[in-house]
Write an enzyme that holds these catalytic residues in place. Structure first.
Site, PDB file in Angstrom:
ATOM      1  N   LYS A 113       4.127   0.213  19.117  1.00 35.59           N
ATOM      2  CA  LYS A 113       4.104  -1.027  18.328  1.00 35.59           C
ATOM      3  C   LYS A 113       4.149  -2.275  19.210  1.00 35.59           C
ATOM      4  O   LYS A 113       3.688  -3.347  18.780  1.00 35.59           O
ATOM      5  CB  LYS A 113       5.264  -1.057  17.326  1.00 35.59           C
ATOM      6  CG  LYS A 113       5.367   0.190  16.442  1.00 35.59           C
ATOM      7  CD  LYS A 113       4.089   0.526  15.705  1.00 35.59           C
ATOM      8  CE  LYS A 113       4.067   1.978  15.250  1.00 35.59           C
ATOM      9  NZ  LYS A 113       2.751   2.491  14.902  1.00 35.59           N
ATOM     10  N   GLY A 146       6.034   3.198  10.169  1.00 35.35           N
ATOM     11  CA  GLY A 146       6.297   3.667   8.823  1.00 35.35           C
ATOM     12  C   GLY A 146       7.713   3.363   8.357  1.00 35.35           C
ATOM     13  O   GLY A 146       8.178   3.954   7.391  1.00 35.35           O
ATOM     14  N   LEU A 195      11.190 -10.919   7.229  1.00 33.78           N
ATOM     15  CA  LEU A 195      10.719 -11.523   5.963  1.00 33.78           C
ATOM     16  C   LEU A 195      11.422 -10.835   4.801  1.00 33.78           C
ATOM     17  O   LEU A 195      11.404  -9.607   4.705  1.00 33.78           O
ATOM     18  CB  LEU A 195       9.219 -11.292   5.789  1.00 33.78           C
ATOM     19  CG  LEU A 195       8.207 -12.220   6.449  1.00 33.78           C
ATOM     20  CD1 LEU A 195       6.822 -11.891   5.902  1.00 33.78           C
ATOM     21  CD2 LEU A 195       8.539 -13.680   6.202  1.00 33.78           C
ATOM     22  N   HIS A 202      10.494   3.576   2.115  1.00 36.34           N
ATOM     23  CA  HIS A 202       9.279   3.681   2.930  1.00 36.34           C
ATOM     24  C   HIS A 202       8.324   4.775   2.481  1.00 36.34           C
ATOM     25  O   HIS A 202       7.394   5.115   3.188  1.00 36.34           O
ATOM     26  CB  HIS A 202       9.623   3.817   4.414  1.00 36.34           C
ATOM     27  CG  HIS A 202      10.497   2.696   4.883  1.00 36.34           C
ATOM     28  ND1 HIS A 202      10.073   1.383   4.880  1.00 36.34           N
ATOM     29  CD2 HIS A 202      11.786   2.673   5.306  1.00 36.34           C
ATOM     30  CE1 HIS A 202      11.062   0.612   5.295  1.00 36.34           C
ATOM     31  NE2 HIS A 202      12.111   1.355   5.547  1.00 36.34           N
ATOM     32  N   GLU A 219       1.266  -3.069  11.804  1.00 32.06           N
ATOM     33  CA  GLU A 219       0.849  -1.968  12.663  1.00 32.06           C
ATOM     34  C   GLU A 219      -0.520  -1.474  12.239  1.00 32.06           C
ATOM     35  O   GLU A 219      -1.030  -1.858  11.189  1.00 32.06           O
ATOM     36  CB  GLU A 219       1.867  -0.814  12.633  1.00 32.06           C
ATOM     37  CG  GLU A 219       2.214  -0.294  11.263  1.00 32.06           C
ATOM     38  CD  GLU A 219       3.447   0.645  11.289  1.00 32.06           C
ATOM     39  OE1 GLU A 219       3.236   1.848  11.175  1.00 32.06           O
ATOM     40  OE2 GLU A 219       4.584   0.160  11.415  1.00 32.06           O
ATOM     41  N   ASN A 251      -2.719   2.038  11.558  1.00 29.79           N
ATOM     42  CA  ASN A 251      -2.658   3.482  11.374  1.00 29.79           C
ATOM     43  C   ASN A 251      -4.006   4.098  11.734  1.00 29.79           C
ATOM     44  O   ASN A 251      -5.035   3.670  11.225  1.00 29.79           O
ATOM     45  CB  ASN A 251      -2.293   3.822   9.927  1.00 29.79           C
ATOM     46  CG  ASN A 251      -0.945   3.245   9.554  1.00 29.79           C
ATOM     47  OD1 ASN A 251      -0.008   3.273  10.355  1.00 29.79           O
ATOM     48  ND2 ASN A 251      -0.832   2.683   8.371  1.00 29.79           N
ATOM     49  N   ARG A 295      -5.435   7.019  11.166  1.00 25.99           N
ATOM     50  CA  ARG A 295      -5.724   8.247  10.413  1.00 25.99           C
ATOM     51  C   ARG A 295      -6.248   7.881   9.034  1.00 25.99           C
ATOM     52  O   ARG A 295      -6.208   6.712   8.648  1.00 25.99           O
ATOM     53  CB  ARG A 295      -4.425   9.028  10.229  1.00 25.99           C
ATOM     54  CG  ARG A 295      -3.383   8.170   9.511  1.00 25.99           C
ATOM     55  CD  ARG A 295      -2.206   8.894   8.958  1.00 25.99           C
ATOM     56  NE  ARG A 295      -1.473   8.041   8.043  1.00 25.99           N
ATOM     57  CZ  ARG A 295      -0.577   7.123   8.390  1.00 25.99           C
ATOM     58  NH1 ARG A 295      -0.294   6.921   9.657  1.00 25.99           N
ATOM     59  NH2 ARG A 295       0.019   6.390   7.468  1.00 25.99           N
ATOM     60  N   VAL A 348      -3.062   8.467   2.641  1.00 26.50           N
ATOM     61  CA  VAL A 348      -2.880   9.078   1.323  1.00 26.50           C
ATOM     62  C   VAL A 348      -3.648   8.268   0.267  1.00 26.50           C
ATOM     63  O   VAL A 348      -4.326   8.829  -0.591  1.00 26.50           O
ATOM     64  CB  VAL A 348      -1.377   9.118   0.949  1.00 26.50           C
ATOM     65  CG1 VAL A 348      -1.184   9.675  -0.458  1.00 26.50           C
ATOM     66  CG2 VAL A 348      -0.584   9.927   1.969  1.00 26.50           C
ATOM     67  N   ARG A 402       1.489   8.381  -7.053  1.00 27.27           N
ATOM     68  CA  ARG A 402       1.792   9.628  -6.333  1.00 27.27           C
ATOM     69  C   ARG A 402       2.766  10.446  -7.169  1.00 27.27           C
ATOM     70  O   ARG A 402       3.887   9.992  -7.441  1.00 27.27           O
ATOM     71  CB  ARG A 402       2.417   9.339  -4.972  1.00 27.27           C
ATOM     72  CG  ARG A 402       1.520   8.557  -4.049  1.00 27.27           C
ATOM     73  CD  ARG A 402       2.144   8.500  -2.674  1.00 27.27           C
ATOM     74  NE  ARG A 402       1.401   7.625  -1.784  1.00 27.27           N
ATOM     75  CZ  ARG A 402       1.628   7.527  -0.480  1.00 27.27           C
ATOM     76  NH1 ARG A 402       2.593   8.257   0.070  1.00 27.27           N
ATOM     77  NH2 ARG A 402       0.917   6.717   0.278  1.00 27.27           N
TER      78      ARG A 402
END
Ligand code: MV4
Length: 443
Positions: free
Chosen positions: A115, A163, A202, A234, A286, A288, A290, A293, A336
């Site tokens: 990061k 994450g 924040l 998270h 950040e 990701n 990949r 989901v 989900r």
């Protein structure tokens, strides 16, 4: 590319197998002993058992997976999300075997996984960030000196984290030394690297992320944004696209910045750039490296198949989709569905004794469950994603309520009642949420 091994399980393995089938590619599933009767193992052309239930002995065992790849003679591996998807070591081993890793290079995974390096990349590419330290903070004195210049509240994050794991919020100078030492210790234990950095904190941001994709020939495009503010500890629970509060100017601004960051990293493959959004400003968090989901909500509003495109560009083909300049078509939302108690959120695995899957206009289900399937206790509790779409957000929410009301999963508990509560909450319906929504408005 003729044959692909899917190094994953659950709904994402099923999703990738389906994409391969449409592309005319043969598929190899891997599964643990407890996943013998799983849908991904049944749907693939071939299926190899790679170890006992616990994922450290199966889905995370690189040697076992490479054996399966060698035995079946695959020429590519798709890692999905979770497990080894962001392991630069796995990407490197695949390359050493001459097997195409369907994703970015090991070096890109390594750089963006740190990061502090990702922050430096954001600065170089003119992407807005919160005030923060430029490198690792290694002493209490350094931490104090940054705190005095930036002011409170602050957040301490692990360089190797991500994450949301291993973050410490600090509200005043008294708390700082203890929280700083705790953060370093946790970072060492969890990620094997004690390095931490500090940022201004924040209080009530939204989580907005940009989907992008880049081929191996220097073509980049962004495919709209997703709002993922509805999360608990998270774990995202509801995601949607487009973000209900952004203006067209803001969408284009954040999309173009995300592409610039990817270009600065010479990134290739599918990726997501995460931002916090508050009072009209975006702040880089950040990237990701990949598939995520929540990719289906983007697929619906951008009318694209992200997994097929990710595989196509891994074959060296040129991007066939362009998102920049495109407006999202209507609205899409994902809930989900987890095998868990809707009140306590405790996991609730077990045998599904009856299953009715909802359908009708604007409903897509990405899942691996079937009647008689036993949800194992060893893995993530997510068992299905219900994705609704409509001409606008209101129609999308109405369809989601209708679908969740119709969905029947007997024998286990699920968080469907929890979703129905959120979907009828006035603040949520008005699109007025932040990452604190579930802590404040609902509970
Ligand atoms: C933050 C933040 C507030 N201020 N950073 C959590 C996940 C990781 N990607 C970054 N996270 C946060 N970083 C600063 N400077 C608040 C969060 C955060 C959060 C972010 C997105 C979605 C949900 C969240 C829940 C709690 C905290």
């Amino acid at each position: 590319m003729k044959k692909v091994l899917i190094a994953n399980r659950g709904e994402i393995a099923v999703r990738i197998i389906r994409a391969c089938q449409e592309l005319g590619l043969r598929t190899v599933a891997i599964h643990s002993v407890v996943d013998k009767e799983s849908l991904h193992a049944k749907l693939a052309d071939e299926s190899v058992c790679i170890g006992p239930g616990p994922s450290i002995h199966s889905y995370l065992q690189i040697p076992n997976i490479m054996c399966a790849a060698e035995i079946t003679g695959v020429d590519a591996i798709h890692p999905g999300y979770g497990f080894l998807a962001e392991s630069d070591e796995f990407a490197r081993v695949c390359a050493a075997y001459g097997i195409k890793f369907i994703g970015p290079t090991a070096e890109q995974i390594r750089t963006l996984g740190n990061k502090i390096e990702a922050r430096a990349l954001a600065i170089r590419s003119g992407v807005p960030l919160l005030p923060g330290t430029d490198g690792p903070v290694r002493t209490e004195e350094e931490a104090l000196s940054f705190a005095r210049s930036a002011g409170f509240p602050l957040i301490i994050k692990a360089a190797a984290g991500g994450g949301g794991r291993g973050m410490k919020i600090v509200r005043n100078e008294t708390e700082l030394p203890l929280q700083f030492q705790l953060a370093r210790k946790e970072a060492m234990v969890c990620f094997g690297n004690p390095d931490c950095f500090i940022e201004k904190y924040l209080e009530n941001p939204r989580h907005v992320e940009v989907q992008l994709i880049a081929d191996e020939h220097g073509n980049y495009t962004w495919l709209g944004e997703r709002d993922c503010s509805i999360q608990r500890r998270h774990q995202k629970l509801i995601e949607e696209s487009p973000c209900p509060v952004l203006s067209e100017e803001e969408r284009v601004f954040v999309g173009e910045r995300a592409v610039r960051l990817a270009q600065e990293a010479s990134y290739q493959s599918l990726g997501t750039v995460e931002f916090l959004y508050q009072n009209g400003n975006f702040y880089f968090m950040e990237m990701n490296t990949r598939v995520q989901v929540e990719h289906p909500v983007t697929e619906i509003v951008m009318e694209a198949d992200l997994i097929k495109e990710q595989i196509r560009i891994a074959q060296g083909q040129i991007l066939s989709i362009r998102g920049d300049g495109l407006r999202p078509r209507g609205h899409a939302m994902e809930c989900r569905i987890n095998a868990e108690d809707p009140e306590s959120f405790a996991p609730w695995p077990g045998r599904i004794t009856a299953y009715h899957e909802p359908g009708g206009p604007g409903i897509r289900i990405d899942s691996m469950i079937y009647n008689g399937y036993t949800v194992p206790s060893l893995y993530d509790s997510m068992i299905a994603k219900v994705i609704s779409s409509g001409r606008d957000r209101e129609e999308c929410i109405r369809r989601m309520r209708r679908a969740l009301g119709e969905m029947k999963i007997e024998g286990i508990r699920t968080n469907i009642p929890f979703h129905l509560k959120v979907l009828s909450n006035p603040a949520f319906v008005a699109g007025q949420v932040s990452t604190n929504f579930l802590n404040t408005a609902l509970l």
